[in-house]
Write a protein that holds these residues in place. Structure first.
Motif, mmCIF file in Angstrom:
data_model
loop_
_atom_site.group_PDB
_atom_site.id
_atom_site.type_symbol
_atom_site.label_atom_id
_atom_site.label_comp_id
_atom_site.label_asym_id
_atom_site.label_seq_id
_atom_site.Cartn_x
_atom_site.Cartn_y
_atom_site.Cartn_z
ATOM 1 N N GLU A 168 0.614 -1.084 -0.302
ATOM 2 C CA GLU A 168 -0.322 0.036 0.210
ATOM 3 C C GLU A 168 0.633 1.251 -0.185
ATOM 4 O O GLU A 168 0.261 2.406 -0.520
ATOM 5 C CB GLU A 168 -1.151 -0.138 1.100
ATOM 6 N N THR A 169 1.989 0.934 0.328
ATOM 7 C CA THR A 169 3.283 2.322 0.888
ATOM 8 C C THR A 169 4.067 2.406 -0.987
ATOM 9 O O THR A 169 3.699 3.893 -1.345
ATOM 10 C CB THR A 169 4.446 1.622 1.872
ATOM 11 N N ALA A 207 -0.013 4.156 -3.067
ATOM 12 C CA ALA A 207 0.496 5.874 -2.594
ATOM 13 C C ALA A 207 0.934 6.516 -3.397
ATOM 14 O O ALA A 207 0.939 7.508 -4.003
ATOM 15 C CB ALA A 207 0.396 5.604 -1.284
ATOM 16 N N ILE A 211 13.150 3.137 2.977
ATOM 17 C CA ILE A 211 12.688 1.986 3.947
ATOM 18 C C ILE A 211 13.190 0.797 4.265
ATOM 19 O O ILE A 211 12.907 0.397 5.304
ATOM 20 C CB ILE A 211 10.930 2.241 3.742
ATOM 21 N N TRP A 238 12.685 6.895 12.292
ATOM 22 C CA TRP A 238 11.788 6.532 12.461
ATOM 23 C C TRP A 238 10.700 4.584 12.338
ATOM 24 O O TRP A 238 10.065 4.648 12.733
ATOM 25 C CB TRP A 238 10.853 6.533 10.556
ATOM 26 N N PRO A 254 10.363 2.329 15.191
ATOM 27 C CA PRO A 254 10.012 2.126 16.699
ATOM 28 C C PRO A 254 11.123 1.640 17.342
ATOM 29 O O PRO A 254 11.776 0.869 16.738
ATOM 30 C CB PRO A 254 8.657 1.335 16.509
ATOM 31 N N VAL A 313 0.705 1.960 18.925
ATOM 32 C CA VAL A 313 1.571 1.692 19.138
ATOM 33 C C VAL A 313 1.691 3.550 19.756
ATOM 34 O O VAL A 313 2.038 3.941 18.887
ATOM 35 C CB VAL A 313 2.421 0.719 18.367
ATOM 36 N N THR A 314 2.361 3.477 20.282
ATOM 37 C CA THR A 314 2.544 4.964 21.081
ATOM 38 C C THR A 314 4.355 4.764 21.696
ATOM 39 O O THR A 314 3.926 3.898 22.086
ATOM 40 C CB THR A 314 1.439 5.680 21.809
ATOM 41 N N ALA A 315 4.914 5.662 21.091
ATOM 42 C CA ALA A 315 5.921 6.194 21.331
ATOM 43 C C ALA A 315 5.853 7.195 23.285
ATOM 44 O O ALA A 315 5.623 8.333 22.462
ATOM 45 C CB ALA A 315 6.849 6.550 20.581
ATOM 46 N N ALA A 357 1.969 11.141 22.527
ATOM 47 C CA ALA A 357 1.583 10.513 21.643
ATOM 48 C C ALA A 357 0.077 9.999 20.749
ATOM 49 O O ALA A 357 -0.563 10.376 20.187
ATOM 50 C CB ALA A 357 2.340 9.286 20.819
ATOM 51 N N GLY A 380 -1.396 3.854 3.827
ATOM 52 C CA GLY A 380 -0.211 4.117 3.152
ATOM 53 C C GLY A 380 0.498 5.001 2.875
ATOM 54 O O GLY A 380 1.600 5.092 2.632
ATOM 55 N N LEU A 381 1.022 5.118 4.738
ATOM 56 C CA LEU A 381 2.121 6.471 4.742
ATOM 57 C C LEU A 381 3.506 6.080 4.620
ATOM 58 O O LEU A 381 3.483 4.909 4.606
ATOM 59 C CB LEU A 381 1.619 7.140 6.554
ATOM 60 N N PHE A 382 3.954 6.565 4.583
ATOM 61 C CA PHE A 382 5.478 7.102 4.438
ATOM 62 C C PHE A 382 6.070 6.481 5.792
ATOM 63 O O PHE A 382 6.166 7.890 6.263
ATOM 64 C CB PHE A 382 6.250 7.392 3.808
ATOM 65 N N GLN A 383 6.379 5.595 6.466
ATOM 66 C CA GLN A 383 6.484 5.649 7.619
ATOM 67 C C GLN A 383 8.303 6.174 8.022
ATOM 68 O O GLN A 383 8.405 6.263 9.159
ATOM 69 C CB GLN A 383 7.255 3.532 7.650
ATOM 70 N N HIS A 384 8.949 5.990 6.583
ATOM 71 C CA HIS A 384 9.932 6.915 6.593
ATOM 72 C C HIS A 384 9.970 9.065 6.954
ATOM 73 O O HIS A 384 11.310 8.956 7.207
ATOM 74 C CB HIS A 384 11.136 6.466 5.866
ATOM 75 N N ARG A 385 8.840 9.211 6.753
ATOM 76 C CA ARG A 385 8.859 9.919 7.049
ATOM 77 C C ARG A 385 8.142 10.768 7.645
ATOM 78 O O ARG A 385 7.285 10.179 8.377
ATOM 79 C CB ARG A 385 8.075 10.747 5.025
ATOM 80 N N ARG A 390 6.108 13.754 14.548
ATOM 81 C CA ARG A 390 5.922 12.772 13.858
ATOM 82 C C ARG A 390 6.144 11.848 13.512
ATOM 83 O O ARG A 390 5.899 12.374 12.156
ATOM 84 C CB ARG A 390 4.821 12.382 15.594
ATOM 85 N N TYR A 391 6.187 10.281 13.668
ATOM 86 C CA TYR A 391 6.889 9.282 12.492
ATOM 87 C C TYR A 391 5.291 8.851 12.667
ATOM 88 O O TYR A 391 4.763 7.907 13.702
ATOM 89 C CB TYR A 391 7.862 8.734 12.461
ATOM 90 N N TYR A 424 4.404 5.357 12.574
ATOM 91 C CA TYR A 424 4.616 4.348 14.127
ATOM 92 C C TYR A 424 3.710 4.694 15.930
ATOM 93 O O TYR A 424 3.351 4.213 15.885
ATOM 94 C CB TYR A 424 5.717 3.620 14.431
ATOM 95 N N GLN A 425 3.872 6.487 15.274
ATOM 96 C CA GLN A 425 3.369 7.045 16.901
ATOM 97 C C GLN A 425 2.487 7.704 16.906
ATOM 98 O O GLN A 425 1.863 7.825 17.252
ATOM 99 C CB GLN A 425 4.419 8.329 17.056
ATOM 100 N N GLN A 464 -3.834 8.127 11.479
ATOM 101 C CA GLN A 464 -2.668 7.176 10.077
ATOM 102 C C GLN A 464 -3.925 7.662 9.238
ATOM 103 O O GLN A 464 -3.478 8.283 8.269
ATOM 104 C CB GLN A 464 -2.665 6.161 10.598
#
Lengths: 235, 381
Positions: free
Chosen positions: A110-111, A114, A133, A209, A211, A227-229, A233, B86-91, B131-132, B134-135, B141
């Motif tokens: 999906e990434t 997108a 990634i 980015w 976790p 999941v919250t850091a 969050a 489908g977010l860019f997890q690295h941004r 934030r990223y 995953y947070q 999201q």
């Protein structure tokens, strides 16, 4: 010849000089291997059928003893650093190709969808989405390749004088001086450990980015979104 | 307007995902494609931004064949939202949202300030900007996904089951938010879902598709509920389509009785004499409902709230739909629904029977004028 780090003159280097030489002979092949593996791996991602044969070839290359490589290469590159570095670069492929392929494949569909839907062409998608990634997987491969390369440089002593800290080991054994042997062996181990630690640091810096403490999410197995850091969050 | 003109998608193995589909997607409205899995709804959506190329037929955007312009230009003019965001997890969140503006050559500052503006618009706290992914929670999201799609202010928004991976409460919130944003921005939204309730709630027009990629019916949701084209559509709509259709009728026409309403302590036992209702609705001094007094219960003097029957949740007169009114009446122990005004004061009471008459009147009216204009506005509740 009283100091701990004093070396026999036939080595033609100080201890630190040998360490520098060792690093150069170990790291240049790893970088070359990485640069070679990136396009090869990308081809393997695009053409799925290509991956198994490529993997087979890298494995076979890895199985060739370095001595055999030297015998062949010495006719072309002589008794030089290059002769040592070429096999090391080839060996690193066996680690890099699968690391990059798995890393790029782990980018969730999906990434990618997108990215495509937002109008990123194939090149941008590769450079801006897939490669970043895949970075943790690539750095994991880089760690293995680097450490293994650092330990392998020593065999360069077989073609005369190109083993850096390996030459020191050889000297220590032929002159019967345990101090030199220890300097070589412990020096190589410390060098590998320090470089590995630096690579871990590099990964931390490059992938804020991820976790903390969690493993990289793979394609079919997304982390729970809630999941919250740390603090705040979850609003 | 997006016109899908005789479009077929056939895969090399012979599977037909979409079969000779033709329909017009109106501007500034939400058009929902709904159907069971394998009905070709996602394929249809992906053909609009050419992530899938049609085998036959063409897609016209404002009259121009979508293949005329470069594919990435086309895609950047259409926001795209998918399941799991489908977010860019690295941004970071702000950089995720700024993706398309950056691709269009905006400066970093301008793109980021636009991104922050959109975070506010979709109901995300500004503190999340750095934030990223995953947070964030799944719902957050998905909001980022919507903001990212809106970033370059595209005229068209394509949404592929965007809310199906979040829990029902969050989903309802996201749906309401989408309707609010749409009321502000008036985008042309193409929305794919397998959930008919979501389709009926969000759609201005609903296209029901059946397995094999054929269009079963294309109509406004009220018409879909009142006149399903065939057994497949009727089946897909589910058993209670009659009740659900009531959501489209306003309660404004209901005749509210104020006779059987009395404030506590006013001593109006005479209310019985109106004969309108066997029960008396007792309110506090402010006009808010307390409960129903049974026929024998004297209302002169202080009322013991413990002796009143509960009146349940009231409906808001004029604002809620007939469905909400009927629901109140069905749940009420007396069979009468309590109507309140916007501030919670009693506006009157209405019986199940009166609601039933209003439903029959609405059906008669809906058939004569509402159904074919497609202009049946949805009523809250």
């Amino acid at each position: 010849m009283n100091g701990l780090f004093d070396l026999p003159s036939d080595l033609q280097h100080s201890y630190l000089g040998l360490v520098g030489l060792h690093l150069r002979e170990a790291l240049i092949p790893v970088l070359a291997g990485l640069l070679l593996a990136l396009p090869v791996a990308q081809l393997c991602v695009r053409l799925r059928w290509l991956y198994p044969p490529v993997l087979g070839v890298t494995t076979v290359l890895y199985a060739i003893p370095s001595l055999a490589f030297f015998v062949v290469l010495i006719d072309y590159t002589g008794q030089t650093e290059t002769t040592v570095m070429i096999p090391l670069a080839v060996y690193s492929l066996v680690v890099f190709v699968p690391a990059i392929v798995d890393g790029v494949r782990s980018v969730p569909q999906e990434t990618l969808d997108a990215a495509t839907a937002m109008g990123l062409g194939p090149v941008r998608r590769y450079l801006q989405v897939q490669l970043p990634i895949a970075a943790p997987a690539i750095i994991a491969g880089l760690r293995v390749a680097t450490v293994s390369s650092i330990s392998l440089v020593s065999v360069g002593m077989l073609i005369g004088n190109q083993g850096a800290l390996g030459n020191l080991l050889y000297d220590g054994m032929s002159y019967g001086r345990p101090r030199l042997v220890w300097l070589s062996v412990i020096g190589t181990a410390v060098l590998a450990t320090v470089v590995d630690a630096l690579l871990v640091l590099l990964r931390r810096i490059l992938t804020p980015w991820m976790p903390r403490g969690a493993r990289r999410p793979s394609a079919g197995n997304r982390p729970e979104p809630a999941v919250t850091a740390g603090k705040g969050a979850a609003r | 307007m997006i016109r899908i003109d005789g479009v077929t998608k056939r895969y090399p193995d012979g599977t037909v995902a979409v079969d000779r589909l033709s329909l017009d997607i109106p501007d500034g409205a939400i058009t929902v494609f709904v159907g069971p899995s394998g009905c070709g709804k996602t394929t249809t959506l992906r053909m609009i931004n050419r992530m899938v190329e049609p085998s036959e037929g063409r897609i016209l955007i404002d009259g121009e064949d979508s293949r005329r312009q470069p594919v990435n230009t086309l895609r950047r003019s259409m926001g795209y939202v998918i399941q799991n965001a489908g977010l860019f997890q690295h941004r970071t969140i702000v950089d995720n949202i700024a993706t398309v503006p950056r691709l269009l050559g905006w400066s970093k500052e301008k793109a980021r300030s636009r991104a922050r503006e959109l975070m506010e618009r979709v109901g995300l706290d500004g503190s999340l900007a750095k934030r990223y992914p995953y947070q964030l929670s799944g719902g957050q999201q998905q909001r980022v996904g919507v903001a990212r799609a809106l970033a370059a202010d595209p005229p068209v928004l394509l949404m592929d089951e965007p809310f199906s991976a979040v829990d029902p409460v969050v989903r309802k919130g996201l749906q309401d938010e989408l309707l609010r944003i749409q009321a502000e921005l008036g985008k042309t939204i193409v929305f794919v879902t397998h959930d008919i309730d979501e389709a009926v709630k969000l759609g201005t027009m609903v296209a029901v598709m059946r397995t094999g990629g054929r269009l079963a019916q294309y109509a406004p949701p009220a018409e879909l509920l009142s006149d399903p084209a065939d057994a497949f559509v009727e089946d897909f709509l589910g058993a209670d389509r009659g009740i659900r259709r009531l959501s489209f009728f306003p309660s404004a026409e209901l005749e509210l009785l104020t006779g059987p309403v009395a404030a506590a302590g006013t001593g109006r036992t005479a209310a019985r004499d109106t004969g309108d209702a066997p029960y008396l609705l007792v309110t506090d001094a402010d006009g808010r409902p307390l409960g129903w007094a049974e026929p024998g219960l004297p209302t002169d003097g202080p009322v013991d709230p413990g002796r009143l029957l509960p009146c349940g949740r009231p409906f808001v007169a004029g604002q809620d739909s007939l469905r909400a009114a009927l629901d109140c009446a069905v749940l009420s122990p007396t069979g009468w629904a309590v109507a309140v005004d916007g501030s919670g004061r009693v506006a009157g009471v209405v019986s199940q029977q009166a609601i039933g008459e209003a439903i029959r009147a609405a059906h008669a009216g809906g058939r004569s004028d509402g159904a074919d204009t497609g202009a049946s506005a949805k009523v809250a509740g």
